[in-house]
Design a protein around this motif. Structure first.
Motif, PDB file in Angstrom:
ATOM      1  N   VAL A  80       0.812  -1.173  -0.123  1.00  0.00           N
ATOM      2  CA  VAL A  80       0.212   0.001  -0.125  1.00  0.00           C
ATOM      3  C   VAL A  80       0.988   1.328   0.100  1.00  0.00           C
ATOM      4  O   VAL A  80       1.885   1.285   0.979  1.00  0.00           O
ATOM      5  N   SER A  81       0.699   2.144  -1.058  1.00  0.00           N
ATOM      6  CA  SER A  81       1.734   3.236  -1.267  1.00  0.00           C
ATOM      7  C   SER A  81       1.168   4.450  -0.421  1.00  0.00           C
ATOM      8  O   SER A  81       0.149   4.352   0.111  1.00  0.00           O
ATOM      9  N   ALA A  82       2.151   5.340  -0.239  1.00  0.00           N
ATOM     10  CA  ALA A  82       1.989   6.653   0.413  1.00  0.00           C
ATOM     11  C   ALA A  82       1.143   7.375  -0.167  1.00  0.00           C
ATOM     12  O   ALA A  82       0.031   8.153   0.517  1.00  0.00           O
ATOM     13  N   ALA A  83       0.998   7.170  -1.464  1.00  0.00           N
ATOM     14  CA  ALA A  83      -0.368   8.210  -2.168  1.00  0.00           C
ATOM     15  C   ALA A  83      -1.678   7.673  -1.894  1.00  0.00           C
ATOM     16  O   ALA A  83      -2.590   8.236  -1.632  1.00  0.00           O
ATOM     17  N   MET A  84      -1.843   6.335  -1.564  1.00  0.00           N
ATOM     18  CA  MET A  84      -2.946   5.902  -1.274  1.00  0.00           C
ATOM     19  C   MET A  84      -3.361   6.007   0.356  1.00  0.00           C
ATOM     20  O   MET A  84      -4.495   6.575   0.460  1.00  0.00           O
ATOM     21  N   LEU A  85      -2.255   6.058   1.054  1.00  0.00           N
ATOM     22  CA  LEU A  85      -2.599   6.555   2.540  1.00  0.00           C
ATOM     23  C   LEU A  85      -2.935   7.967   2.458  1.00  0.00           C
ATOM     24  O   LEU A  85      -3.938   8.297   3.351  1.00  0.00           O
ATOM     25  N   GLU A  96      -4.667   9.627   0.229  1.00  0.00           N
ATOM     26  CA  GLU A  96      -6.104   9.685  -0.207  1.00  0.00           C
ATOM     27  C   GLU A  96      -7.236   9.513   0.917  1.00  0.00           C
ATOM     28  O   GLU A  96      -7.919  10.067   0.683  1.00  0.00           O
ATOM     29  N   PHE A  97      -6.616   9.032   2.084  1.00  0.00           N
ATOM     30  CA  PHE A  97      -7.652   8.885   3.103  1.00  0.00           C
ATOM     31  C   PHE A  97      -7.070   9.925   4.156  1.00  0.00           C
ATOM     32  O   PHE A  97      -7.609   9.495   5.393  1.00  0.00           O
ATOM     33  N   ASP A  98      -6.370  10.775   4.104  1.00  0.00           N
ATOM     34  CA  ASP A  98      -5.861  11.818   4.862  1.00  0.00           C
ATOM     35  C   ASP A  98      -5.156  11.306   5.934  1.00  0.00           C
ATOM     36  O   ASP A  98      -5.255  11.773   7.357  1.00  0.00           O
ATOM     37  N   SER A  99      -4.365  10.400   5.735  1.00  0.00           N
ATOM     38  CA  SER A  99      -3.609   9.647   7.022  1.00  0.00           C
ATOM     39  C   SER A  99      -2.527  10.619   7.471  1.00  0.00           C
ATOM     40  O   SER A  99      -1.901  11.334   6.656  1.00  0.00           O
ATOM     41  N   GLY A 134       4.154  14.198   3.207  1.00  0.00           N
ATOM     42  CA  GLY A 134       3.704  14.790   4.366  1.00  0.00           C
ATOM     43  C   GLY A 134       2.669  14.071   5.403  1.00  0.00           C
ATOM     44  O   GLY A 134       2.122  14.592   6.093  1.00  0.00           O
ATOM     45  N   ILE A 135       3.132  12.747   5.453  1.00  0.00           N
ATOM     46  CA  ILE A 135       2.907  11.647   6.600  1.00  0.00           C
ATOM     47  C   ILE A 135       3.871  11.556   7.373  1.00  0.00           C
ATOM     48  O   ILE A 135       4.952  11.466   7.056  1.00  0.00           O
ATOM     49  N   THR A 136       3.656  11.864   8.652  1.00  0.00           N
ATOM     50  CA  THR A 136       4.529  11.732   9.637  1.00  0.00           C
ATOM     51  C   THR A 136       4.790  10.368  10.217  1.00  0.00           C
ATOM     52  O   THR A 136       4.067   9.679  10.345  1.00  0.00           O
ATOM     53  N   PRO A 137       6.061   9.914   9.931  1.00  0.00           N
ATOM     54  CA  PRO A 137       6.478   8.691  10.226  1.00  0.00           C
ATOM     55  C   PRO A 137       6.789   8.529  11.973  1.00  0.00           C
ATOM     56  O   PRO A 137       7.268   9.530  12.524  1.00  0.00           O
ATOM     57  N   ILE A 138       6.122   7.111  12.218  1.00  0.00           N
ATOM     58  CA  ILE A 138       6.565   6.997  13.599  1.00  0.00           C
ATOM     59  C   ILE A 138       7.415   5.829  13.520  1.00  0.00           C
ATOM     60  O   ILE A 138       7.138   4.710  13.387  1.00  0.00           O
ATOM     61  N   PHE A 139       8.980   6.072  13.642  1.00  0.00           N
ATOM     62  CA  PHE A 139      10.005   5.227  13.469  1.00  0.00           C
ATOM     63  C   PHE A 139      10.166   4.624  14.740  1.00  0.00           C
ATOM     64  O   PHE A 139      10.690   5.247  15.844  1.00  0.00           O
ATOM     65  N   ASN A 151       9.290  17.460  12.568  1.00  0.00           N
ATOM     66  CA  ASN A 151       8.086  16.524  12.461  1.00  0.00           C
ATOM     67  C   ASN A 151       7.798  15.063  12.530  1.00  0.00           C
ATOM     68  O   ASN A 151       6.672  14.647  12.117  1.00  0.00           O
ATOM     69  N   ALA A 152       9.040  14.527  12.547  1.00  0.00           N
ATOM     70  CA  ALA A 152       8.902  13.154  12.572  1.00  0.00           C
ATOM     71  C   ALA A 152       8.832  12.600  14.367  1.00  0.00           C
ATOM     72  O   ALA A 152       8.994  13.566  14.978  1.00  0.00           O
TER      73      ALA A 152
END
Ligand code: PEP
Length: 252
Positions: A78-83, A85-88, A120-125, A161-162
């Protein structure tokens, strides 16, 4: 001053009916509480439901993994672009349950971190030592290795912002929690390590703790100066428990 962040990791749990009850309850009970940030990371099929229920509330949502590739012949990914699309807002990266079961390499984790940031999705590493590493005295070495790889690939600017999650592997889902002092020591080590590589990023990056956090131990853990929140597994599936942990985070 870093704002505390409490994130629920639902893992492979839930169904549409249970999720609705859980999310509706959290929306009702956390409404107006604005001293900390809250989020839930749900299985992919429930992103649409999370978006529908949580939009416009003070609870963000996200996923538990992301593909390192943009698109193409990657069955099951599942790609970042797909995530997006659901405003993740968030994605968990490098959780030990994934890296152990699916042999995820540091290089993969570093790529996923960079891809998430790019969208622009914040990774929780997630980083953390095994029991064997702790007992044989190589805990700091193990954590440093995990951190350095991502930091050297992504660079300090990408830490803006990570979120880093310190998750001692021996404490995840085991009811064994690191003591507040053990967790603080590890968090302080992580911050110093980030500071050595990227001095500008260390003070602002949020380092959250995960490993059998519950409503009883949450306040003590969250009171420590370098613990900026929690990544919550089991107790994020119970609305009352999760709410109590979120409220504990607001005290500091
Ligand atoms: C986790 O899955 O990240 C986790 C910390 O789980 P638990 O709270 O159940 O230990």
């Amino acid at each position: 001053m870093r704002r505390k962040l409490v994130v629920g990791n639902w893992k492979m749990n839930g169904n549409l009916a249970q999720n609705k009850t859980l999310l509706d309850t959290l929306v009702r009970d956390l409404r107006g509480i604005d001293h900390a940030d809250f989020a839930v990371c749900v299985p992919y099929p429930y992103l649409f439901q999370a978006q529908a229920i949580l939009s416009g509330t003070n609870i963000a949502w996200g996923a538990q993994n992301i593909a390192k590739h943009g698109a193409g012949a990657y069955t099951g990914e599942v790609s970042a672009a797909m995530l997006k699309e659901f405003d993740s807002s968030y994605v968990i990266i490098g959780h030990s349950e994934r890296s152990n079961a699916y042999c995820e390499s540091d290089a993969n984790i570093a790529s996923k971190f960079a891809v998430a940031k790019g969208f622009g999705i914040t990774p929780i590493f997630c980083v953390g030592e095994t029991l064997q590493e702790r007992e044989s005295g190589v805990m700091e070495y193990a954590i440093a290795n995990q951190l350095d790889f991502v930091l050297s690939v992504s660079g300090g600017a990408l830490l803006d912002n990570a979120v880093v999650a310190y998750e001692p592997v021996w404490a995840i889902g085991t009811n064994k929690t690191a003591t507040p002092e053990q967790a603080q020591a590890a968090h302080s080590f992580i911050r110093e390590r980030i500071s050595a590589l990227h001095p500008g990023a260390a003070e602002s990056v949020r380092i959250i703790y995960g490993g059998s956090v519950n409503p009883i131990n949450a306040a003590q853990l969250l009171s420590m100066p370098d613990i900026d929140g929690g990544l919550i597994g089991r107790c994020s599936l119970d609305a009352a428990d999760f709410e109590r942990i979120c409220r504990a985070a607001c005290q500091f």
